[in-house]
Design a protein around this motif. Sequence first.
Motif, short mmCIF file in Angstrom:
data_model
loop_
_atom_site.label_atom_id
_atom_site.label_comp_id
_atom_site.label_asym_id
_atom_site.label_seq_id
_atom_site.Cartn_x
_atom_site.Cartn_y
_atom_site.Cartn_z
N THR A 196 -12.36 27.13 -28.89
CA THR A 196 -12.71 26.88 -27.49
C THR A 196 -11.64 27.57 -26.63
N LYS A 197 -11.86 27.58 -25.33
CA LYS A 197 -10.86 28.17 -24.43
C LYS A 197 -9.90 27.10 -23.92
N ALA A 198 -10.07 25.87 -24.38
CA ALA A 198 -9.27 24.77 -23.84
C ALA A 198 -7.78 24.93 -24.16
N VAL A 199 -6.97 24.83 -23.13
CA VAL A 199 -5.51 24.82 -23.29
C VAL A 199 -4.99 23.72 -22.37
N THR A 200 -4.13 22.88 -22.89
CA THR A 200 -3.57 21.85 -22.02
C THR A 200 -2.09 21.68 -22.35
N ALA A 201 -1.44 20.79 -21.63
CA ALA A 201 -0.01 20.59 -21.85
C ALA A 201 0.31 19.10 -21.87
N ASN A 202 1.03 18.69 -22.89
CA ASN A 202 1.63 17.35 -22.99
C ASN A 202 0.63 16.21 -23.11
#
Length: 339
Positions: free
Chosen positions: A146-152
């Motif tokens: 997927t293109k999902a990128v997140t942080a923390n």
Amino acid sequence: MSRTKRQWGGVAALAALTLLVCSGCENDEQSVLDPVSHPARDIASLWWWMLAGSVVVFLGAVGLLVLAWIRRNRSGMPVFGENEGIARGFVVLFGILIPIVTLVGLFTIGNILVLPVTQAPAAGSTSLTVEVTGHQWWWEARYPGTKAVTANEIHIPVRTRVLLVGRSADIIHSFWAPNLNRKIDVIPGRENRILLYSDQVGRFRGQCSEFCGVQHAHMGLYVYVEPKAQFEAWLERVSQPAAAPSGSEAEHGRELFTSMPCAGCHTIRGTTAAGRLGPDLTHVGSRETLAALTIPNDPGYLAGWIADPQHYKPGNQMPGLRLDDAELQALVAYLEGLR
Ligand code: CUA
């Protein structure tokens, strides 16, 4: 008599103090002793057995010390008197045999029973992969395919075996969400794997557990365990490019963001901002916290963070920008709208 009463009073006060101190630990969002998975349960059981064993040994040692003090003016042991053979027998029993049996037992239980349960999951035994990269001082999470990128803030579905692949972008960190499993180091140039699994829905806190510089303590993370449908909806939403700004102030914020140094360090998918140094901000407005759980994510804190990033987290790599109030408000309006 009154002296004994005073002693018991002291013991009661100490017990009350201990209870008071321990009541501060009742938030079990980040606790080895509130496991939500099979590996974490085994670790917790091992912990309780070790605690029980060490309490017995500690009380035994203290008891012998007290006995020695009470009988400090008498020679020989109680009951056995002066008997060289029995005295030597006690030394062999408590000083050699019991420690050998205890340590070999703990080693065996730890290494043969518990460690394999917490090992990396077998290839093909998981149904979702999350790639987590440690940075000074935050966590990046990607969902391959997927293109999902997140942080923390890592989301996973409940009762699903998730493979966490841990990497580092700079130095050694350690990923640890104690309610879910043991810790794994993330090491430059290597990939370490661990199972993330939870049979309970909830929010669990994790923490970098390898000293990695001045803001090591501010390198927290949340694992959100959600019902499968809710997780799928979240993944679908964060895979999308950023929402268009609503309103002229947010519009102005986007222009500022993409024309200023912000865009050199941060990515907002769907805009020209494509920096890779700092966290991906495509959906930053939907996150609960900022700066790896250091501060809550609301307009006030976000404005404070942008205006002076070194205030909350000294030593981090985000530079302070010279912005006037209107520019700051525009940036905040834009970023908080990225949901
Ligand atoms: Cu990263 Cu400590």
